[in-house]
Scaffold this active site. Structure first.
Site, short mmCIF file in Angstrom:
data_model
loop_
_atom_site.label_atom_id
_atom_site.label_comp_id
_atom_site.label_asym_id
_atom_site.label_seq_id
_atom_site.Cartn_x
_atom_site.Cartn_y
_atom_site.Cartn_z
N MET A 101 80.61 9.01 77.17
CA MET A 101 81.12 9.19 75.82
C MET A 101 81.28 7.82 75.17
O MET A 101 82.21 7.10 75.49
CB MET A 101 82.46 9.93 75.85
N PRO A 102 80.38 7.43 74.28
CA PRO A 102 80.52 6.15 73.58
C PRO A 102 81.72 6.18 72.63
O PRO A 102 82.02 7.19 72.01
CB PRO A 102 79.23 6.02 72.78
N TYR A 103 82.38 5.05 72.56
CA TYR A 103 83.50 4.87 71.65
C TYR A 103 83.24 3.60 70.85
O TYR A 103 83.07 2.52 71.43
CB TYR A 103 84.81 4.73 72.43
N VAL A 110 82.22 8.90 69.70
CA VAL A 110 83.45 8.77 68.91
C VAL A 110 83.36 7.48 68.10
O VAL A 110 83.06 6.42 68.64
CB VAL A 110 84.68 8.71 69.84
#
Length: 71
Positions: A1-3, A43
């Site tokens: 999940m990239p942030y 995100v």
């Protein structure tokens, strides 16, 4: 999940809601295109930092903007 956390100056220089939406969509698309990341789990957070709380070269952005002609 990239942030991804984007920090911008707030106040009179804050991006509009439309610009924020474009940033979120653009960064999400960039991560999908370049890194193959799933847009559904990407995100993006945009923080608006008051210009008095952002310093460059020992001065706040507020002071720097006041010193620039035409600002």
């Amino acid at each position: 999940m990239p942030y991804v956390n984007i920090k911008v100056t707030g106040g009179t220089e804050a991006p509009t809601p439309e610009q924020k939406a474009e940033l979120i969509a653009g960064v999400t698309d960039l991560l999908a295109t370049v890194l193959g990341k799933n847009p559904a789990t990407t995100v993006v957070v945009i923080d608006e930092v008051p210009m008095d709380n952002w310093g460059i070269g020992g001065e706040s952005v507020t002071v720097r903007r006041q010193q620039q002609p035409g600002k």
